[in-house]
Design a protein around this motif. Structure first.
Motif, PDB file in Angstrom:
ATOM      1  N   PHE A 191       0.849  -1.191   0.000  1.00 30.78           N
ATOM      2  CA  PHE A 191       0.000   0.000   0.000  1.00 30.78           C
ATOM      3  C   PHE A 191       0.887   1.243   0.000  1.00 30.78           C
ATOM      4  CE2 PHE A 191      -3.221  -2.962   1.381  1.00 30.78           C
ATOM      5  CZ  PHE A 191      -4.421  -2.419   0.918  1.00 30.78           C
ATOM      6  N   GLU A 192       0.573   2.141  -0.889  1.00 25.48           N
ATOM      7  CA  GLU A 192       1.269   3.433  -0.927  1.00 25.48           C
ATOM      8  C   GLU A 192       0.227   4.505  -1.214  1.00 25.48           C
ATOM      9  OE1 GLU A 192       4.109   4.982  -4.224  1.00 25.48           O
ATOM     10  OE2 GLU A 192       5.365   3.875  -2.815  1.00 25.48           O
ATOM     11  N   ASP A 193       0.199   5.545  -0.389  1.00 26.41           N
ATOM     12  CA  ASP A 193      -0.833   6.584  -0.514  1.00 26.41           C
ATOM     13  C   ASP A 193      -2.226   5.959  -0.575  1.00 26.41           C
ATOM     14  OD1 ASP A 193       1.120   8.575  -0.502  1.00 26.41           O
ATOM     15  OD2 ASP A 193       1.385   8.445  -2.670  1.00 26.41           O
ATOM     16  N   LYS A 194      -2.435   4.956   0.254  1.00 27.48           N
ATOM     17  CA  LYS A 194      -3.734   4.292   0.445  1.00 27.48           C
ATOM     18  C   LYS A 194      -4.140   3.355  -0.683  1.00 27.48           C
ATOM     19  CE  LYS A 194      -5.303   8.295   3.134  1.00 27.48           C
ATOM     20  NZ  LYS A 194      -6.336   9.306   3.315  1.00 27.48           N
ATOM     21  N   LYS A 195      -3.304   3.226  -1.711  1.00 28.07           N
ATOM     22  CA  LYS A 195      -3.649   2.358  -2.833  1.00 28.07           C
ATOM     23  C   LYS A 195      -2.670   1.191  -2.942  1.00 28.07           C
ATOM     24  CE  LYS A 195      -6.140   5.447  -5.947  1.00 28.07           C
ATOM     25  NZ  LYS A 195      -6.534   6.478  -5.013  1.00 28.07           N
ATOM     26  N   ILE A 196      -3.094   0.111  -3.619  1.00 26.16           N
ATOM     27  CA  ILE A 196      -2.224  -1.042  -3.850  1.00 26.16           C
ATOM     28  C   ILE A 196      -1.391  -0.771  -5.102  1.00 26.16           C
ATOM     29  CG2 ILE A 196      -2.163  -3.500  -4.439  1.00 26.16           C
ATOM     30  CD1 ILE A 196      -4.871  -3.766  -2.938  1.00 26.16           C
ATOM     31  N   VAL A 197      -0.082  -0.804  -4.932  1.00 25.96           N
ATOM     32  CA  VAL A 197       0.819  -0.550  -6.066  1.00 25.96           C
ATOM     33  C   VAL A 197       1.954  -1.572  -6.047  1.00 25.96           C
ATOM     34  CG1 VAL A 197       0.331   1.948  -6.121  1.00 25.96           C
ATOM     35  CG2 VAL A 197       2.240   1.092  -4.740  1.00 25.96           C
ATOM     36  N   PRO A 198       2.564  -1.832  -7.222  1.00 27.94           N
ATOM     37  CA  PRO A 198       3.721  -2.737  -7.247  1.00 27.94           C
ATOM     38  C   PRO A 198       4.896  -2.124  -6.495  1.00 27.94           C
ATOM     39  CG  PRO A 198       2.793  -2.427  -9.454  1.00 27.94           C
ATOM     40  CD  PRO A 198       2.170  -1.393  -8.569  1.00 27.94           C
ATOM     41  N   PHE A 199       5.569  -2.941  -5.709  1.00 27.18           N
ATOM     42  CA  PHE A 199       6.763  -2.511  -4.981  1.00 27.18           C
ATOM     43  C   PHE A 199       8.014  -2.937  -5.757  1.00 27.18           C
ATOM     44  CE2 PHE A 199      10.109  -3.536  -1.818  1.00 27.18           C
ATOM     45  CZ  PHE A 199      10.303  -2.264  -1.286  1.00 27.18           C
ATOM     46  N   GLU A 200       8.045  -4.204  -6.169  1.00 18.83           N
ATOM     47  CA  GLU A 200       9.151  -4.714  -6.989  1.00 18.83           C
ATOM     48  C   GLU A 200       8.632  -5.813  -7.897  1.00 18.83           C
ATOM     49  OE1 GLU A 200      12.538  -6.193  -4.832  1.00 18.83           O
ATOM     50  OE2 GLU A 200      12.968  -4.245  -3.948  1.00 18.83           O
ATOM     51  N   LYS A 201       9.176  -5.884  -9.108  1.00 22.10           N
ATOM     52  CA  LYS A 201       8.792  -6.952 -10.030  1.00 22.10           C
ATOM     53  C   LYS A 201       9.746  -8.130  -9.847  1.00 22.10           C
ATOM     54  CE  LYS A 201       6.875  -3.847 -13.541  1.00 22.10           C
ATOM     55  NZ  LYS A 201       7.199  -2.550 -12.920  1.00 22.10           N
ATOM     56  N   ILE A 202       9.173  -9.286  -9.564  1.00 25.09           N
ATOM     57  CA  ILE A 202       9.982 -10.472  -9.289  1.00 25.09           C
ATOM     58  C   ILE A 202       9.447 -11.630 -10.125  1.00 25.09           C
ATOM     59  CG2 ILE A 202      10.653 -12.107  -7.466  1.00 25.09           C
ATOM     60  CD1 ILE A 202      10.730  -9.696  -5.569  1.00 25.09           C
ATOM     61  N   ARG A 203      10.346 -12.528 -10.542  1.00 23.76           N
ATOM     62  CA  ARG A 203       9.979 -13.535 -11.545  1.00 23.76           C
ATOM     63  C   ARG A 203       9.232 -14.747 -11.019  1.00 23.76           C
ATOM     64  NH1 ARG A 203      10.137 -12.554 -17.080  1.00 23.76           N
ATOM     65  NH2 ARG A 203      11.637 -10.884 -17.407  1.00 23.76           N
ATOM     66  N   THR A 204       9.529 -15.177  -9.811  1.00 21.57           N
ATOM     67  CA  THR A 204       8.901 -16.414  -9.343  1.00 21.57           C
ATOM     68  C   THR A 204       8.274 -16.210  -7.971  1.00 21.57           C
ATOM     69  OG1 THR A 204      10.863 -17.239  -8.173  1.00 21.57           O
ATOM     70  CG2 THR A 204      10.691 -17.769 -10.539  1.00 21.57           C
ATOM     71  N   ARG A 205       7.334 -17.080  -7.652  1.00 26.04           N
ATOM     72  CA  ARG A 205       6.660 -17.036  -6.350  1.00 26.04           C
ATOM     73  C   ARG A 205       7.661 -17.188  -5.209  1.00 26.04           C
ATOM     74  NH1 ARG A 205       1.425 -18.217  -4.519  1.00 26.04           N
ATOM     75  NH2 ARG A 205       1.373 -19.017  -2.388  1.00 26.04           N
ATOM     76  N   LYS A 206       8.575 -18.147  -5.358  1.00 29.94           N
ATOM     77  CA  LYS A 206       9.558 -18.416  -4.315  1.00 29.94           C
ATOM     78  C   LYS A 206      10.431 -17.190  -4.057  1.00 29.94           C
ATOM     79  CE  LYS A 206      12.985 -21.909  -3.016  1.00 29.94           C
ATOM     80  NZ  LYS A 206      13.743 -23.088  -3.456  1.00 29.94           N
ATOM     81  N   LYS A 207      10.861 -16.534  -5.133  1.00 31.08           N
ATOM     82  CA  LYS A 207      11.713 -15.338  -4.976  1.00 31.08           C
ATOM     83  C   LYS A 207      10.919 -14.166  -4.397  1.00 31.08           C
ATOM     84  CE  LYS A 207      15.208 -16.383  -8.479  1.00 31.08           C
ATOM     85  NZ  LYS A 207      15.706 -16.077  -9.818  1.00 31.08           N
ATOM     86  N   ALA A 208       9.641 -14.084  -4.750  1.00 28.88           N
ATOM     87  CA  ALA A 208       8.807 -12.996  -4.221  1.00 28.88           C
ATOM     88  C   ALA A 208       8.660 -13.140  -2.702  1.00 28.88           C
ATOM     89  CB  ALA A 208       7.438 -13.007  -4.894  1.00 28.88           C
TER      90      ALA A 208
END
Length: 280
Positions: A191-208
Motif C-alpha cells: 500500500f502506498e498513498d492508500k492504494k495497492i501498487v507494485p513494490f518490486e517486479k519479481i519472476r517467481t513465487r519463491k523469490k517474491a
C-alpha cells in the motif's frame, strides 16, 4: 468516557477474538450474480474459496450499506459516549467514507473514524490495540494517538498469482496487469498513498516470498519486539510453514497466521501470500 470499537469484516479478526474484546463488525459484501452475501456472516472464508475454486466469474464486492452503519452506531449510542470505527484503506473502498457519513446522521455518540490505509490483519492490529485500550478506559483521542504511532512502523507486502483480479476490480491499472502477465512476473505489492501498487517486479513465487522475508529482516533483526502475521488466500499449510520459519529465526517476533477472506480474496485471487507487521 466509554468508547466502543468498530471495524469492518476485512480486518478478518476471528469471531472469538471479536467477542473477547467486544469488537463490533460491519460486514462488506461479495456479490455472485444477483446473490449478495455478507462476508463473515452469510459466507465463510472456507465456503468462499470452495465456491470460486470451481472456476467461472469471480464475484464483485461492495461496502456495507450506510443504513447498516447508522443502525450499529445508533445501537452503540445507548451505552457508549464515543465510537472508534477503524476501516480498510479509503483508497480501495468507500467503507471509511460511509462510516463518516453514518456518524453524521447519528446523535448521542461521537464518531472517530480511522483510515487504516491498509487491510486484512494489519488493519486488525489497529483494531485489537484500540479494543485493549478502550477496555482500560482510555479516551478516543489517546487511542487514536496510539494508532498513529503504530502506523509509523506498520508494513504489509504481498504477492499474487494472477494480476487480472486486481486489474478487473480497478485496484491495478490495465497496463500494469498486462505487462505483469506478459512477463509472467510475481510482483511484490504494497500500500502506498492508500492504494495497492507494485513494490518490486519479481519472476517467481519463491523469490517474491524470499524478498518479502528480506524486507521483514531489515526491521526485525534489531531485536526490538515486533508483531507479525502471515496472511494467505487458501494456503494454510504454506502459511504455517512460513510462520514457523519466522519464529525460528526471530525470537523477538510474535507471529500469527491470518487470511485474505472473501472480499480481499476476490481482488487478490486464490494463492496470494502476504506478511504484515509493526514494531511494538
Amino acid at each position: 468516557m466509554k468508547t466502543a470499537v468498530v471495524t469492518d469484516s476485512t480486518a478478518y479478526i476471528p469471531k472469538e477474538l471479536r467477542e473477547k474484546w467486544n469488537i463490533h463488525m460491519l460486514p462488506l459484501n461479495v456479490v455472485f450474480g444477483n446473490e449478495s452475501y455478507q462476508e463473515e456472516v452469510e459466507i465463510s472464508t472456507e465456503d468462499f474459496y470452495k465456491r470460486v475454486s470451481g472456476g467461472g466469474d469471480l464475484p464483485k464486492t461492495s461496502q456495507p450499506a450506510i443504513g447498516l452503519c447508522v443502525d450499529l452506531f445508533s445501537e452503540l449510542a445507548k451505552d457508549y459516549d464515543a465510537v472508534i470505527s477503524i476501516h480498510l484503506s479509503s483508497g480501495i473502498s468507500g467503507t471509511f467514507q460511509g462510516a463518516v457519513a453514518a456518524g453524521n446522521m447519528v446523535e448521542g455518540i461521537k464518531l472517530f473514524a480511522y483510515d487504516s490505509e491498509i487491510s486484512a490483519m494489519p488493519q486488525g492490529f489497529y483494531v485489537l490495540e484500540a479494543a485493549r485500550l478502550a477496555e482500560e478506559g482510555k479516551g478516543p483521542e489517546e487511542i487514536i494517538a496510539r494508532l498513529d504511532e503504530m502506523k509509523r512502523s506498520m508494513r504489509a507486502y504481498f504477492m499474487v498469482d494472477d494480476l487480472s483480479h486486481l486489474q478487473r476490480g480497478g485496484r491495478l491499472s490495465s497496463a500494469q496487469a498486462f505487462v505483469g502477465s506478459l512477463l509472467q512476473v510475481k510482483p511484490v505489492l504494497h500500500f502506498e498513498d492508500k492504494k495497492i501498487v507494485p513494490f518490486e517486479k519479481i519472476r517467481t513465487r519463491k523469490k517474491a516470498i524470499k524478498r518479502i522475508f528480506e524486507l521483514f529482516d531489515e526491521e526485525a533483526k534489531s531485536g526490538q519486539p515486533i508483531k507479525a502475521t502471515v496472511i494467505h488466500a487458501n494456503r494454510i499449510d504454506e502459511a504455517y510453514e512460513l510462520k514457523s520459519e519466522l519464529e525460528g529465526k526471530y525470537p523477538n517476533a510474535e507471529v500469527t497466521t491470518s487470511n485474505f477472506g472473501p472480499v480481499i480474496g476476490t481482488h487478490l485471487g486464490e494463492g496470494a501470500i502476504g506478511l504484515g507487521w509493526y514494531k511494538e
